[in-house]
Write an enzyme that holds these catalytic residues in place. Structure first.
Site, mmCIF file in Angstrom:
data_model
loop_
_atom_site.group_PDB
_atom_site.id
_atom_site.type_symbol
_atom_site.label_atom_id
_atom_site.label_comp_id
_atom_site.label_asym_id
_atom_site.label_seq_id
_atom_site.Cartn_x
_atom_site.Cartn_y
_atom_site.Cartn_z
ATOM 1 N N GLU A 282 -12.390 -0.889 -0.519
ATOM 2 C CA GLU A 282 -12.452 0.442 0.108
ATOM 3 C C GLU A 282 -13.660 1.183 -0.423
ATOM 4 O O GLU A 282 -13.941 1.140 -1.627
ATOM 5 C CB GLU A 282 -11.219 1.314 -0.227
ATOM 6 C CG GLU A 282 -9.959 0.913 0.459
ATOM 7 C CD GLU A 282 -8.785 1.820 0.080
ATOM 8 O OE1 GLU A 282 -8.991 3.009 -0.247
ATOM 9 O OE2 GLU A 282 -7.659 1.312 0.106
ATOM 10 N N TYR B 156 -14.765 5.332 -4.974
ATOM 11 C CA TYR B 156 -15.084 6.562 -4.244
ATOM 12 C C TYR B 156 -16.039 7.471 -5.009
ATOM 13 O O TYR B 156 -16.963 8.021 -4.436
ATOM 14 C CB TYR B 156 -13.797 7.331 -3.895
ATOM 15 C CG TYR B 156 -13.021 6.629 -2.795
ATOM 16 C CD1 TYR B 156 -13.339 6.836 -1.457
ATOM 17 C CD2 TYR B 156 -12.022 5.715 -3.087
ATOM 18 C CE1 TYR B 156 -12.668 6.173 -0.444
ATOM 19 C CE2 TYR B 156 -11.342 5.045 -2.078
ATOM 20 C CZ TYR B 156 -11.677 5.276 -0.760
ATOM 21 O OH TYR B 156 -11.032 4.609 0.241
ATOM 22 N N HIS C 44 0.874 -1.174 0.000
ATOM 23 C CA HIS C 44 0.000 0.000 0.000
ATOM 24 C C HIS C 44 0.917 1.233 0.000
ATOM 25 O O HIS C 44 0.910 2.034 0.926
ATOM 26 C CB HIS C 44 -0.948 -0.040 1.196
ATOM 27 C CG HIS C 44 -2.186 0.796 1.029
ATOM 28 N ND1 HIS C 44 -3.459 0.300 1.200
ATOM 29 C CD2 HIS C 44 -2.345 2.105 0.715
ATOM 30 C CE1 HIS C 44 -4.348 1.262 1.011
ATOM 31 N NE2 HIS C 44 -3.693 2.377 0.713
ATOM 32 N N ASN D 256 -11.839 -0.686 -5.224
ATOM 33 C CA ASN D 256 -12.004 0.514 -4.401
ATOM 34 C C ASN D 256 -12.806 1.520 -5.206
ATOM 35 O O ASN D 256 -12.438 1.865 -6.330
ATOM 36 C CB ASN D 256 -10.646 1.140 -4.055
ATOM 37 C CG ASN D 256 -9.833 0.285 -3.097
ATOM 38 O OD1 ASN D 256 -10.313 -0.736 -2.612
ATOM 39 N ND2 ASN D 256 -8.614 0.698 -2.813
#
Ligand code: FCB
Length: 478
Positions: free
Chosen positions: A379, A311, A135, A309
């Site tokens: 995420e 967003y 990461h 992930n």
């Protein structure tokens, strides 16, 4: 508190619970450099993020990860918070420079011992660790010899993966090779907003390729010593991309944007090819000489799962290139611009809120890749300007609405036939938000950085109830 959470759910416009599939897992995620601190302790070596954050002007407010949430020392308290929350799984990352300080050679036993303690504490609470190997905290010693621009770094990564797996493979079942190689390559080597802060053309594309090659080599290394029940995957940050208008130039711009944000990664990993549009778009920058025979077969090794992930979605129009000469462009200079929608809600990061974008993205993945493995949302979450009120509470209804909406969007995708097995909220607690420093808060738990006091927010209570409901449903359905 329960009453208030109920009201919030009602306020989101849809009453009743969220009907997640039976066995669907719920968890929280963090990453090593964002929470651990203890950067000079117990033999840890420097990473590119230590160097970058200590370089003036790189991170808002001059913030660094030197102390962060001091999780290295307070992990037991943080595991206790997760046990209280009731999560099935915790997505953590191992710091390469803590476990193999120079990025090659011998392991650092003290570094591995920290992850022993952490993993054992999680297992004692019945929380399954999901371990990300990379990461973003590359050992600085590897950056000094080219970093991800260099093919050798892919080999180094596979050796490091094997070293961590030798040590923790008996206790960790879910393995994630890379987190968001788009960010590591494009933000790190093309637009310079992330470590190591480079602004390059071919170097950034070589970095993307070597990250993916490192992923493929690491998958092979983990599989060579596979343990029962082991699952191996990669986490990609992906966006649903649409053109802002129906003008041909905007549609073409949106295609270039989709190529870079998604296809440059999903095509090699899920279909063993580079998109033709990548070769066309980047023809002035590179001849793809970094792509060797056999690489794509290594990169496309079948996975047990894909980590996604999500967003925010992207709406794109054509815009002038920043650099007119194609040979001098950085790899992010695509002649595109993101277009804000009038009246749309933005998070504290300035990211648009659109839960349905997650459904669109998941359905797009399913429709585009016939061999798509099961998905975990690894995420999802939002930044809010959270404050501790006079009563010592942190009320974050905007985060509750965001999480509620996105979990419903996952249910919609499942109903459309996409196999999604779990969801990790970003993040357990507020932490070092990379170039934004500590100003942007994503946690279910508020951190007072002066005292390291942890305060669960309203969203923590909301998520805890959601998890309890899900566990109740699983038990009832047997
Ligand atoms: C993702 C990163 C994660 C966190 C969130 C907000 O791109 O993987 O570390 O910073 O964004």
């Amino acid at each position: 508190m329960a009453q208030r959470v109920f009201e919030l759910t009602e306020a989101s416009g849809r009453s009743g619970g969220i009907e997640l599939p039976r066995g669907f897992e719920l968890g929280v995620a963090t990453a090593s450099y964002q929470i651990e601190g203890a950067v000079d302790e117990a033999g840890r070596g420097p990473s590119i993020w230590d160097t970058f954050s200590h370089t003036s002007g790189r991170v808002v407010g001059g913030d660094t990860g030197d102390v962060a949430c001091d999780h290295y020392h307070r992990y037991a308290q943080d595991v206790a918070l997760m046990a209280d929350l009731g999560v099935d799984s915790y997505r953590l990352s191992v710091a390469w420079p803590r476990t193999q300080p120079l990025g090659r050679g011998a392991a650092n036993p003290q570094g591995l011992a920290f992850y022993d303690r952490l993993v054992d504490a999680l297992l004692e609470q019945g929380i399954a660790p999901a371990l990300t190997l990379y990461h973003w905290d590359l050992p600085q010693a590897l950056e000094d010899v080219g970093g991800w621009r260099s093919r050798d770094t892919a080999q180094r990564f596979a050796e490091y993966a094997a070293l961590v797996h030798d040590h923790l493979g008996d206790r960790v079942q879910r393995w994630i090779t890379l987190n968001e190689p788009w960010c590591s390559s494009i933000l790190g080597y093309a637009n310079g907003r992330h470590a190591p802060g480079a602004k390059e053309g071919e170097g950034a594309l070589a970095a993307a390729h070597h990250l993916l090659l490192g992923h493929g080599l690491a998958v092979a290394a983990l599989r060579a010593d596979a343990r029962e029940g082991q699952q191996v995957g990669i986490t990609l940050n992906l966006q649903p991309v649409t053109a802002a208008t129906t003008a041909a130039a905007d549609i073409e711009a949106s295609e270039r944007s989709l190529m870079q944000s998604n296809l440059l990664f999903t095509d090699p990993v899920l279909a063993g090819r580079y998109p033709e549009l990548a070769r066309q778009t980047y023809a002035g920058l590179t001849d793809f000489g970094f792509l060797h025979d056999g690489d794509l077969a290594t990169i496309a090794a079948p996975l047990d799962f894909l980590g996604v992930n999500y967003y925010f979605p992207s709406r794109v129009r054509e815009a002038p290139y920043r650099q007119a000469d194609p040979a001098l462009r950085t790899a992010d200079d695509l002649g595109t611009a993101d277009v804000p929608q009038p009246g749309e809600e933005l998070t504290a990061m300035g990211w648009p809120v659109e839960p349905a974008g997650l459904t669109r993205l998941l359905v797009w993945l399913r429709d585009t890749y016939p061999t798509l493995p099961p998905i975990y949302i690894t995420e999802n979450g939002r930044a809010c300007d959270d404050v501790v009120d006079a009563g010592g509470r942190v009320d974050d209804p905007d985060r509750v609405r965001y999480l509620d909406g996105h979990l419903r969007a996952v249910v919609d995708a499942v109903e459309a036939g996409v196999e999604v097995r779990g969801y990790y909220c970003w993040s357990l607690m507020d932490n070092f938000e990379w170039a934004e420093g500590y100003g942007k808060r994503f946690g279910l738990v508020h951190i007072d950085y002066a005292t390291q006091r942890r305060t669960p927010k309203t969203s923590f209570a909301w998520f805890r109830r959601l998890i309890a409901d899900q566990h109740g449903r699983n038990e009832r359905d047997g």
